[in-house]
Design a protein around this motif. Structure first.
Motif, PDB file in Angstrom:
ATOM      1  N   THR A  72       0.857  -1.176   0.000  1.00  0.00           N
ATOM      2  CA  THR A  72       0.000   0.000   0.000  1.00  0.00           C
ATOM      3  C   THR A  72       0.892   1.223   0.000  1.00  0.00           C
ATOM      4  O   THR A  72       1.918   1.236   0.692  1.00  0.00           O
ATOM      5  CB  THR A  72      -0.894   0.006   1.249  1.00  0.00           C
ATOM      6  N   ASP A  73       0.533   2.242  -0.778  1.00  0.00           N
ATOM      7  CA  ASP A  73       1.309   3.489  -0.782  1.00  0.00           C
ATOM      8  C   ASP A  73       0.406   4.668  -1.095  1.00  0.00           C
ATOM      9  O   ASP A  73      -0.792   4.492  -1.292  1.00  0.00           O
ATOM     10  CB  ASP A  73       2.498   3.415  -1.740  1.00  0.00           C
ATOM     11  N   THR A  74       0.972   5.868  -1.119  1.00  0.00           N
ATOM     12  CA  THR A  74       0.182   7.081  -1.337  1.00  0.00           C
ATOM     13  C   THR A  74       0.274   7.633  -2.748  1.00  0.00           C
ATOM     14  O   THR A  74      -0.184   8.737  -3.003  1.00  0.00           O
ATOM     15  CB  THR A  74       0.627   8.187  -0.350  1.00  0.00           C
ATOM     16  N   ASN A  75       0.837   6.862  -3.659  1.00  0.00           N
ATOM     17  CA  ASN A  75       0.898   7.298  -5.049  1.00  0.00           C
ATOM     18  C   ASN A  75      -0.296   6.688  -5.780  1.00  0.00           C
ATOM     19  O   ASN A  75      -0.367   5.474  -5.936  1.00  0.00           O
ATOM     20  CB  ASN A  75       2.214   6.840  -5.685  1.00  0.00           C
ATOM     21  N   PRO A  76      -1.245   7.512  -6.261  1.00  0.00           N
ATOM     22  CA  PRO A  76      -2.435   6.949  -6.891  1.00  0.00           C
ATOM     23  C   PRO A  76      -2.207   6.377  -8.289  1.00  0.00           C
ATOM     24  O   PRO A  76      -3.068   5.682  -8.818  1.00  0.00           O
ATOM     25  CB  PRO A  76      -3.406   8.132  -6.943  1.00  0.00           C
ATOM     26  N   ALA A  77      -1.057   6.640  -8.900  1.00  0.00           N
ATOM     27  CA  ALA A  77      -0.805   6.145 -10.265  1.00  0.00           C
ATOM     28  C   ALA A  77      -0.680   4.626 -10.255  1.00  0.00           C
ATOM     29  O   ALA A  77       0.116   4.072  -9.503  1.00  0.00           O
ATOM     30  CB  ALA A  77       0.468   6.771 -10.818  1.00  0.00           C
ATOM     31  N   PRO A  78      -1.445   3.943 -11.102  1.00  0.00           N
ATOM     32  CA  PRO A  78      -1.354   2.480 -11.144  1.00  0.00           C
ATOM     33  C   PRO A  78      -0.042   2.026 -11.772  1.00  0.00           C
ATOM     34  O   PRO A  78       0.532   2.729 -12.613  1.00  0.00           O
ATOM     35  CB  PRO A  78      -2.546   2.073 -12.014  1.00  0.00           C
ATOM     36  N   PRO A  79       0.429   0.858 -11.378  1.00  0.00           N
ATOM     37  CA  PRO A  79       1.656   0.331 -11.988  1.00  0.00           C
ATOM     38  C   PRO A  79       1.371  -0.126 -13.409  1.00  0.00           C
ATOM     39  O   PRO A  79       0.224  -0.390 -13.780  1.00  0.00           O
ATOM     40  CB  PRO A  79       2.007  -0.859 -11.100  1.00  0.00           C
ATOM     41  N   ARG A  80       2.420  -0.219 -14.185  1.00  0.00           N
ATOM     42  CA  ARG A  80       2.247  -0.705 -15.559  1.00  0.00           C
ATOM     43  C   ARG A  80       3.526  -1.397 -16.007  1.00  0.00           C
ATOM     44  O   ARG A  80       4.614  -1.121 -15.508  1.00  0.00           O
ATOM     45  CB  ARG A  80       1.887   0.422 -16.498  1.00  0.00           C
ATOM     46  N   VAL A  81       3.341  -2.292 -16.942  1.00  0.00           N
ATOM     47  CA  VAL A  81       4.485  -2.942 -17.574  1.00  0.00           C
ATOM     48  C   VAL A  81       5.010  -1.967 -18.612  1.00  0.00           C
ATOM     49  O   VAL A  81       4.257  -1.509 -19.479  1.00  0.00           O
ATOM     50  CB  VAL A  81       4.082  -4.285 -18.227  1.00  0.00           C
ATOM     51  N   ARG A  82       6.275  -1.631 -18.511  1.00  0.00           N
ATOM     52  CA  ARG A  82       6.880  -0.657 -19.427  1.00  0.00           C
ATOM     53  C   ARG A  82       7.553  -1.347 -20.601  1.00  0.00           C
ATOM     54  O   ARG A  82       7.965  -2.499 -20.510  1.00  0.00           O
ATOM     55  CB  ARG A  82       7.943   0.162 -18.699  1.00  0.00           C
ATOM     56  N   GLU A  83       7.685  -0.587 -21.668  1.00  0.00           N
ATOM     57  CA  GLU A  83       8.464  -1.049 -22.806  1.00  0.00           C
ATOM     58  C   GLU A  83       9.932  -1.080 -22.378  1.00  0.00           C
ATOM     59  O   GLU A  83      10.436  -0.143 -21.772  1.00  0.00           O
ATOM     60  CB  GLU A  83       8.291  -0.081 -23.974  1.00  0.00           C
ATOM     61  N   ILE A  84      10.599  -2.160 -22.696  1.00  0.00           N
ATOM     62  CA  ILE A  84      12.003  -2.301 -22.306  1.00  0.00           C
ATOM     63  C   ILE A  84      12.888  -1.541 -23.286  1.00  0.00           C
ATOM     64  O   ILE A  84      12.773  -1.703 -24.500  1.00  0.00           O
ATOM     65  CB  ILE A  84      12.426  -3.779 -22.263  1.00  0.00           C
ATOM     66  N   ARG A  85      13.734  -0.714 -22.725  1.00  0.00           N
ATOM     67  CA  ARG A  85      14.727   0.004 -23.523  1.00  0.00           C
ATOM     68  C   ARG A  85      16.099  -0.442 -23.042  1.00  0.00           C
ATOM     69  O   ARG A  85      16.408  -0.382 -21.851  1.00  0.00           O
ATOM     70  CB  ARG A  85      14.563   1.501 -23.354  1.00  0.00           C
ATOM     71  N   GLN A  86      16.918  -0.864 -23.976  1.00  0.00           N
ATOM     72  CA  GLN A  86      18.224  -1.437 -23.633  1.00  0.00           C
ATOM     73  C   GLN A  86      19.089  -0.509 -22.808  1.00  0.00           C
ATOM     74  O   GLN A  86      19.816  -0.944 -21.936  1.00  0.00           O
ATOM     75  CB  GLN A  86      18.975  -1.821 -24.896  1.00  0.00           C
ATOM     76  N   HIS A  87      19.050   0.758 -23.063  1.00  0.00           N
ATOM     77  CA  HIS A  87      19.982   1.689 -22.429  1.00  0.00           C
ATOM     78  C   HIS A  87      19.396   2.385 -21.205  1.00  0.00           C
ATOM     79  O   HIS A  87      19.999   3.312 -20.695  1.00  0.00           O
ATOM     80  CB  HIS A  87      20.463   2.720 -23.450  1.00  0.00           C
ATOM     81  N   ARG A  88      18.237   1.911 -20.734  1.00  0.00           N
ATOM     82  CA  ARG A  88      17.633   2.510 -19.551  1.00  0.00           C
ATOM     83  C   ARG A  88      17.645   1.489 -18.420  1.00  0.00           C
ATOM     84  O   ARG A  88      17.120   0.383 -18.560  1.00  0.00           O
ATOM     85  CB  ARG A  88      16.202   2.943 -19.827  1.00  0.00           C
ATOM     86  N   ALA A  89      18.250   1.870 -17.317  1.00  0.00           N
ATOM     87  CA  ALA A  89      18.253   0.998 -16.148  1.00  0.00           C
ATOM     88  C   ALA A  89      16.888   1.070 -15.473  1.00  0.00           C
ATOM     89  O   ALA A  89      16.241   2.104 -15.464  1.00  0.00           O
ATOM     90  CB  ALA A  89      19.334   1.436 -15.169  1.00  0.00           C
ATOM     91  N   GLY A  90      16.472  -0.028 -14.906  1.00  0.00           N
ATOM     92  CA  GLY A  90      15.209  -0.052 -14.176  1.00  0.00           C
ATOM     93  C   GLY A  90      14.006  -0.130 -15.090  1.00  0.00           C
ATOM     94  O   GLY A  90      14.117  -0.281 -16.308  1.00  0.00           O
ATOM     95  N   GLY A  91      12.837  -0.071 -14.452  1.00  0.00           N
ATOM     96  CA  GLY A  91      11.593  -0.096 -15.211  1.00  0.00           C
ATOM     97  C   GLY A  91      11.123  -1.473 -15.624  1.00  0.00           C
ATOM     98  O   GLY A  91      10.209  -1.602 -16.431  1.00  0.00           O
ATOM     99  N   ARG A  92      11.724  -2.523 -15.069  1.00  0.00           N
ATOM    100  CA  ARG A  92      11.357  -3.887 -15.463  1.00  0.00           C
ATOM    101  C   ARG A  92      10.601  -4.640 -14.367  1.00  0.00           C
ATOM    102  O   ARG A  92      10.256  -5.803 -14.527  1.00  0.00           O
ATOM    103  CB  ARG A  92      12.604  -4.657 -15.860  1.00  0.00           C
ATOM    104  N   GLY A  93      10.342  -3.969 -13.256  1.00  0.00           N
ATOM    105  CA  GLY A  93       9.756  -4.635 -12.099  1.00  0.00           C
ATOM    106  C   GLY A  93       8.433  -5.312 -12.368  1.00  0.00           C
ATOM    107  O   GLY A  93       8.243  -6.484 -12.040  1.00  0.00           O
ATOM    108  N   MET A  94       7.499  -4.617 -12.971  1.00  0.00           N
ATOM    109  CA  MET A  94       6.186  -5.216 -13.211  1.00  0.00           C
ATOM    110  C   MET A  94       6.255  -6.297 -14.290  1.00  0.00           C
ATOM    111  O   MET A  94       5.489  -7.251 -14.254  1.00  0.00           O
ATOM    112  CB  MET A  94       5.153  -4.146 -13.560  1.00  0.00           C
ATOM    113  N   LEU A  95       7.186  -6.179 -15.205  1.00  0.00           N
ATOM    114  CA  LEU A  95       7.405  -7.240 -16.188  1.00  0.00           C
ATOM    115  C   LEU A  95       7.879  -8.512 -15.487  1.00  0.00           C
ATOM    116  O   LEU A  95       7.399  -9.615 -15.777  1.00  0.00           O
ATOM    117  CB  LEU A  95       8.420  -6.789 -17.238  1.00  0.00           C
ATOM    118  N   LEU A  96       8.812  -8.360 -14.556  1.00  0.00           N
ATOM    119  CA  LEU A  96       9.292  -9.511 -13.784  1.00  0.00           C
ATOM    120  C   LEU A  96       8.160 -10.132 -12.975  1.00  0.00           C
ATOM    121  O   LEU A  96       7.997 -11.357 -12.938  1.00  0.00           O
ATOM    122  CB  LEU A  96      10.431  -9.095 -12.859  1.00  0.00           C
TER     123      LEU A  96
END
Length: 129
Positions: A72-96
């Motif tokens: 539970t947290d205070t950020n109302p934005a829902p999580p989403r699976v992001r497009e994977i970009r090779q040169h960007r660290a992070g952003g793979r959590g929901m995909l995992l």
């Protein structure tokens, strides 16, 4: 089996919550699911402790056929699976998480007097026969 509840503070590493989840799995006799539970725990807890300023709560419970992990947290934005970009660290959590969970999602919630959300993941406890 009792539910596990752990308060989460901004900046707290996920490792302490992982250890609590590990101990619970041992008590419950569910160590066969440890890798997936710890992966989901790490990803969800890191999202709360890195991206919110007032923390939240971790909860883990067991049903007849699933292990349910929620934060539970205070950020109302829902999580989403992001497009994977090779040169960007992070952003793979929901995909995992989507690769190991039977299903996952989020729902609105109030935490610390602010509108936020609960993000949850359900992991299969028993395999179909």
């Amino acid at each position: 089996m009792e539910d596990i509840r752990v308060p989460l503070e901004h900046g707290t590493p996920a490792s302490s919550t992982r250890r609590i989840a590990e101990r619970a799995l041992r008590r419950w006799g569910l160590t066969a699911h440890e890798d997936d539970v710890l992966l989901v725990t790490t990803e969800l807890v890191q999202n709360v402790t890195k991206h919110t300023d007032d923390g939240g709560e971790f909860r883990m419970s067991v049903t007849d056929d699933a292990i349910l992990i929620e934060v539970t947290d205070t950020n109302p934005a829902p999580p989403r699976v992001r497009e994977i970009r090779q040169h960007r660290a992070g952003g793979r959590g929901m995909l995992l998480i989507s690769s190991v969970a039977r299903r996952w999602g989020s729902r609105p919630a109030v935490w610390a007097g602010r509108t936020g959300k609960i993000v949850w993941a359900e992991l299969v406890r028993r395999w179909p026969r």
